[in-house]
Write an enzyme that holds these catalytic residues in place. Structure first.
Site, short mmCIF file in Angstrom:
data_model
loop_
_atom_site.label_atom_id
_atom_site.label_comp_id
_atom_site.label_asym_id
_atom_site.label_seq_id
_atom_site.Cartn_x
_atom_site.Cartn_y
_atom_site.Cartn_z
N ASP A 85 15.78 6.79 -4.08
CA ASP A 85 15.36 8.15 -3.76
C ASP A 85 16.55 9.05 -3.41
OD1 ASP A 85 12.72 7.45 -4.12
OD2 ASP A 85 12.23 7.37 -1.99
N ASP A 131 16.02 -1.36 -0.52
CA ASP A 131 16.30 -2.69 -0.01
C ASP A 131 15.14 -3.26 0.79
OD1 ASP A 131 18.76 -2.91 -1.16
OD2 ASP A 131 19.93 -2.71 0.68
N TYR A 133 12.16 -3.02 0.10
CA TYR A 133 11.12 -3.46 -0.84
C TYR A 133 11.74 -4.44 -1.84
CZ TYR A 133 8.84 0.79 0.95
OH TYR A 133 8.30 1.76 1.74
N ASP A 140 8.43 5.66 -9.52
CA ASP A 140 9.16 6.78 -8.93
C ASP A 140 10.66 6.68 -9.20
OD1 ASP A 140 6.87 5.73 -7.54
OD2 ASP A 140 7.18 7.13 -5.90
N SER A 211 3.00 8.90 -9.15
CA SER A 211 3.96 7.94 -9.71
C SER A 211 3.98 8.04 -11.23
CB SER A 211 3.63 6.51 -9.26
OG SER A 211 2.45 6.02 -9.86
N THR A 329 3.86 8.37 -0.46
CA THR A 329 2.93 7.24 -0.51
C THR A 329 3.58 6.01 -1.14
OG1 THR A 329 1.01 8.70 -0.62
CG2 THR A 329 0.73 6.48 -1.49
#
Length: 375
Positions: A85, A131, A133, A140, A211, A329
């Site tokens: 992100d 990291d 996840y 995304d 997404s 989300t």
């Protein structure tokens, strides 16, 4: 407050940007304030697209104000170094580098590019989304880092990034695309450890609107940025064509919008979500202009655009308000998505709205020109 809306997509885009600039006169105060973050990046990328069409200097100055609040004269900036992100706002650096020649923008872009070298990966080289996840790819992420990578390749000559971007997309399509619907699941966990992960496929169980919007936005912009002769470009165009067909199939006929969980519009707790709908309108309009799809997609884009202009609201000062935007989300089950709070004028949604409108301005102009030629 009710108010007669603008007449053209460009005027809608301008009104949306002007409304937020009125609310946040200092670009650094865009929420979350004084942070290098994709929320601001998405909105300001929409504003940059408006600037490219309208050529009004106030927009590029506002973008520069945001960047200069966070990037010092030596190109230093604070950003999260363990997630895709954080790369997205780097899209704002390229135009500023080209316009000003100031070294700081290229230095900052180099930092974000080099972050990609340090990210953890799946067994086949797919970027972990964050990291925290592990072994997860999210749709995304294809937009968050992919478009930056291709712009970097084009601006600074690191052409090897193109193959890397195409590999990331191909892995998502390999593991996350559902053959029956033509849609892609929000996330995939190679380790199968997450509660939402299907024990056989590793996929999350639902098709989440935004997404899928990030995926469409990414792939359509990739095709703009890749050279015509790039290996894999033709396959990517085919993937976008199939994806557009799926979007048209799941568009809500009455409103022109799309549901939060795209394929379950019959559920009473599902709801029409604006940010994903905006990104789908962008994707449809862009795919038409790329020559990948035709009249059916153009009409679907028009229905979506008109639906968006019907649901926008106005505040007591006459500023545009985009409603029914899902907050940020993570992946989950149906109940998780259906219960997510709806907010107004979240930057996810306003940025996507501006992108949709600027793209529709171009599409409508093109369609009008073609009609004139055929008269």
């Amino acid at each position: 407050m009710t108010m007669h809306g603008p007449n053209t997509p460009l005027e809608w885009a301008r009104k949306a940007c002007d409304s937020l600039m009125d609310t946040y006169a200092d670009a650094g105060s865009l929420p979350p304030a004084h942070r290098w973050h994709y929320h601001q990046g998405v909105f300001l990328c929409g504003m940059e697209q408006l600037w490219e069409v309208a050529q009004e200097e106030k927009y590029i100055r506002y973008i520069q104000q945001y960047v200069d609040d966070l990037v010092d004269e030596r190109g230093n900036l604070y950003f999260a170094r363990d997630e895709l992100d954080a790369v997205q706002a780097g899209l704002l650096l390229f135009t500023l580098d080209e316009r000003t020649g100031a070294a700081k923008y290229r230095i900052a872009a180099d930092k974000l590019r080099n972050q990609l070298l340090t990210l953890n990966r799946t067994s086949e080289g797919g970027y972990w989304h964050k990291d925290k996840y592990p072994y997860q790819m999210w749709l995304d992420g294809l937009y968050m880092a992919g478009v930056f990578s291709l712009k970097y390749a084009n601006a600074f000559g690191e052409t090897g990034l193109r193959a890397e971007v195409l590999r990331q997309e191909k892995l998502m399509r390999k593991y996350m695309r559902d053959e029956k619907s033509g849609l892609l699941y929000h996330a995939w966990d190679e380790s199968r450890q997450m509660p939402w992960a299907d024990p056989e496929t590793g996929c999350s169980p639902e098709f989440w609107s935004r997404s899928l919007g990030w995926y469409g936005l990414a792939v359509s912009q990739f095709l703009d940025l890749l050279p015509a002769e790039e290996p894999g470009r033709e396959e990517l165009a085919g993937a976008l064509s199939g994806f557009v067909d799926a979007l048209i199939r799941y568009q809500h006929k009455e409103s022109g919008l799309w549901y939060q969980v795209v394929d379950k519009g019959e559920r009473p707790d599902n709801w029409l979500e604006t940010s994903g709908s905006c990104l789908f309108v962008y994707t449809l309009a862009k795919a038409v202009q790329l020559g990948i799809v035709g009249e059916e997609a153009a009409q679907a884009a028009m229905r979506g655009y008109e639906g968006l202009t019907r649901v926008v609201e106005w505040d007591e000062l006459g500023r545009l308000v985009v409603p029914d935007i899902c907050i940020g989300t993570s992946a989950g089950d149906y109940d998780h998505y259906a219960a997510r709070p709806k907010v107004k004028n979240d930057l996810h949604g306003v940025g996507a709205f501006v992108m949709a409108c600027t793209q529709m301005e171009t599409l409508i102009s093109r369609m009008e020109n073609q009609a004139d030629v055929h008269v």
